[in-house]
Design an enzyme around this catalytic site. Structure first.
Site, PDB file in Angstrom:
ATOM      1  N   GLU A 163       0.824  -1.212   0.000  1.00 37.47           N
ATOM      2  CA  GLU A 163       0.000   0.000   0.000  1.00 37.47           C
ATOM      3  C   GLU A 163       0.859   1.263   0.000  1.00 37.47           C
ATOM      4  O   GLU A 163       0.465   2.279  -0.587  1.00 37.47           O
ATOM      5  CB  GLU A 163      -0.948  -0.031   1.186  1.00 37.47           C
ATOM      6  N   GLU A 210      -3.680  -9.686   3.488  1.00 41.04           N
ATOM      7  CA  GLU A 210      -4.331  -9.340   4.753  1.00 41.04           C
ATOM      8  C   GLU A 210      -5.490 -10.260   5.144  1.00 41.04           C
ATOM      9  O   GLU A 210      -5.677 -10.551   6.332  1.00 41.04           O
ATOM     10  CB  GLU A 210      -4.841  -7.880   4.710  1.00 41.04           C
TER      11      GLU A 210
END
Length: 248
Positions: A111, A131
């Site tokens: 990210e 995740e």
């Protein structure tokens, strides 16, 4: 703190800054201290705009958020957007941000790379968001930035499955703009920065502003930014120089 233990090493030049994540014991995992240092760097670059090259030490970009801290965070921490806030600030920096991604860029590390304007990789680059396998979502930018980069269907596949892309696939999907041998990665990032800084800094800044504007802001934002540039002495100087070269 000893220089070897500094988690964010910063090299400053007149037209660019190189920031190197340096937490080798945890593969450059992003913890609160590193977030705080990135915020401080953003403050510096907001006040004195320069290109940012961000990379990681030891053949790893960033292995993700620091799981030891993440495991103990609760609902209030999620709502505070600890990583989200700093990645958003990096995304909004006035001048372009180049991520030089060697090795793993996973979870929060991916990210961080998505928040850059340009991403260069190496043959060992591994990028993605695992995740959901840890019982959380990619909540610091992937769910809205990744679809912009690779398309909704591919982003959905990556985020639902947690699949990690290698360098060739990331390049083919447009997630990376180029792949270089590891020892050529930072020189390639500097070469890209050199090409950018050869242009008018205000025109580069306004181009980034237009690129990052929401869809409903176009074309009005381009017209306003172009109007400002049309009154710029630098525009007249550069165009006059171009015409003089062509006339020779």
């Amino acid at each position: 703190m000893d220089e070897d233990d500094t988690p964010l090493r910063i090299e400053r030049c007149a037209d660019r800054v190189v920031a190197t994540l340096h937490r080798p014991r945890v593969r450059n995992a992003i913890d609160q201290d590193l977030v705080d240092r990135l915020h401080a760097l953003c403050g510096e670059l907001e006040a004195s705009p320069r290109i940012l090259i961000i990379t990681g030490a030891g053949g790893v970009f960033a292995s993700g958020a620091d799981i030891a801290q993440l495991r103990d965070r609760r609902a209030a921490d999620a709502r505070a957007g600890i990583n989200t806030a700093v990645f958003t600030r990096i995304r909004a920096l006035p001048m372009p941000v180049i991520a030089a991604v060697d090795g793993y860029a996973l979870g929060g590390g991916a990210e961080l790379a998505y928040a850059a304007d340009l991403r260069l990789g190496t043959p060992t680059t591994k990028i993605g968001n695992p995740e959901t396998g840890l019982g959380i979502i990619a909540g610091a930018g992937a769910t809205w930035r990744l679809p912009e980069l690779v398309g909704e269907a591919r982003a959905a596949e990556l985020l639902f499955t947690g699949r990690i892309l290698g360098a060739d696939e990331a390049l083919a999907w447009g997630l990376l703009t180029a792949v270089h041998p590891a020892d050529e990665l930072i020189p390639a990032a500097h070469a890209l920065a050199d090409r950018i800084v050869a242009n008018d800094p205000l025109a580069v800044r306004h181009t980034k502003t237009a690129l990052r504007a929401p869809a409903d802001a176009h074309p009005a934002i381009e017209l306003a930014l172009q109007a400002e540039l049309f009154e710029s002495p630098e525009k007249r100087r550069r165009m006059t120089a171009f015409l003089d070269r062509r006339a020779r």
